[in-house]
Design a protein around this motif. Sequence first.
Motif, mmCIF file in Angstrom:
data_model
loop_
_atom_site.group_PDB
_atom_site.id
_atom_site.type_symbol
_atom_site.label_atom_id
_atom_site.label_comp_id
_atom_site.label_asym_id
_atom_site.label_seq_id
_atom_site.Cartn_x
_atom_site.Cartn_y
_atom_site.Cartn_z
ATOM 1 N N ALA A 154 59.142 -28.147 73.352
ATOM 2 C CA ALA A 154 57.903 -28.246 72.582
ATOM 3 C C ALA A 154 57.459 -29.698 72.383
ATOM 4 O O ALA A 154 56.268 -29.959 72.238
ATOM 5 C CB ALA A 154 58.088 -27.574 71.229
ATOM 6 N N ASP A 155 58.406 -30.621 72.379
ATOM 7 C CA ASP A 155 58.050 -32.012 72.096
ATOM 8 C C ASP A 155 58.146 -32.920 73.321
ATOM 9 O O ASP A 155 58.173 -34.135 73.195
ATOM 10 C CB ASP A 155 58.943 -32.564 70.988
ATOM 11 C CG ASP A 155 60.412 -32.604 71.388
ATOM 12 O OD1 ASP A 155 60.784 -31.909 72.341
ATOM 13 O OD2 ASP A 155 61.169 -33.349 70.748
ATOM 14 N N ALA A 156 58.222 -32.355 74.514
ATOM 15 C CA ALA A 156 58.337 -33.177 75.724
ATOM 16 C C ALA A 156 57.554 -32.549 76.868
ATOM 17 O O ALA A 156 57.331 -31.342 76.898
ATOM 18 C CB ALA A 156 59.793 -33.344 76.119
ATOM 19 N N ASP A 187 51.047 -35.646 73.726
ATOM 20 C CA ASP A 187 51.933 -36.466 72.905
ATOM 21 C C ASP A 187 53.376 -36.030 73.100
ATOM 22 O O ASP A 187 53.654 -34.903 73.487
ATOM 23 C CB ASP A 187 51.558 -36.338 71.423
ATOM 24 C CG ASP A 187 50.218 -36.980 71.115
ATOM 25 O OD1 ASP A 187 49.797 -37.862 71.870
ATOM 26 O OD2 ASP A 187 49.608 -36.582 70.108
ATOM 27 N N GLY A 188 54.292 -36.924 72.813
ATOM 28 C CA GLY A 188 55.710 -36.610 72.882
ATOM 29 C C GLY A 188 56.398 -37.320 74.026
ATOM 30 O O GLY A 188 55.811 -38.100 74.770
ATOM 31 N N ARG A 189 57.658 -37.021 74.146
ATOM 32 C CA ARG A 189 58.528 -37.615 75.160
ATOM 33 C C ARG A 189 58.134 -37.120 76.554
ATOM 34 O O ARG A 189 57.700 -35.990 76.717
ATOM 35 C CB ARG A 189 59.961 -37.230 74.841
ATOM 36 C CG ARG A 189 60.978 -37.709 75.826
ATOM 37 C CD ARG A 189 62.341 -37.370 75.293
ATOM 38 N NE ARG A 189 62.911 -38.624 74.880
ATOM 39 C CZ ARG A 189 64.188 -38.919 74.963
ATOM 40 N NH1 ARG A 189 65.044 -38.013 75.347
ATOM 41 N NH2 ARG A 189 64.627 -40.093 74.641
ATOM 42 N N ARG A 246 55.077 -45.322 75.109
ATOM 43 C CA ARG A 246 55.529 -43.927 75.156
ATOM 44 C C ARG A 246 57.044 -43.864 75.274
ATOM 45 O O ARG A 246 57.680 -44.803 75.742
ATOM 46 C CB ARG A 246 54.908 -43.206 76.367
ATOM 47 C CG ARG A 246 53.400 -43.121 76.390
ATOM 48 C CD ARG A 246 52.846 -42.211 75.314
ATOM 49 N NE ARG A 246 53.369 -40.871 75.361
ATOM 50 C CZ ARG A 246 52.749 -39.823 75.923
ATOM 51 N NH1 ARG A 246 51.579 -39.985 76.480
ATOM 52 N NH2 ARG A 246 53.306 -38.629 75.905
#
Length: 109
Positions: free
Chosen positions: A28-30, A66-68, A91
């Motif tokens: 979810a975050d990458a 956004d995110g990794r 980033r």
Amino acid sequence: MLGYVARNMREGTVETAQWNEVDERVGADAVLLDTRTPGEVADGAIPGALNIPVDELRDRMDELPDGRVLAYCAVGVRGYLASRILVQAGREAVNLDGGYTTWKAATQG
């Protein structure tokens, strides 16, 4: 190039991931970023990857969520360059060691 990669890994300037870490690092975050050309991607890609060729990355960074970012190419050089570009732009980015070639060999035999 190998010398730059080794120095950056030793100094912590670049982070790498292995083929068996793809699922745990992308969530979810990458985002998974394929930095190869569209022609290379047409021959196969890691499922769920966003394709932005490394030569276009600086002009298309706004397309990345956004995110990794976990960047990869065929064997690792363009993924490394992409991760350096992304880190220099503020980033969080990781390069997939061995790229698609290693991932495919390990997951699809």
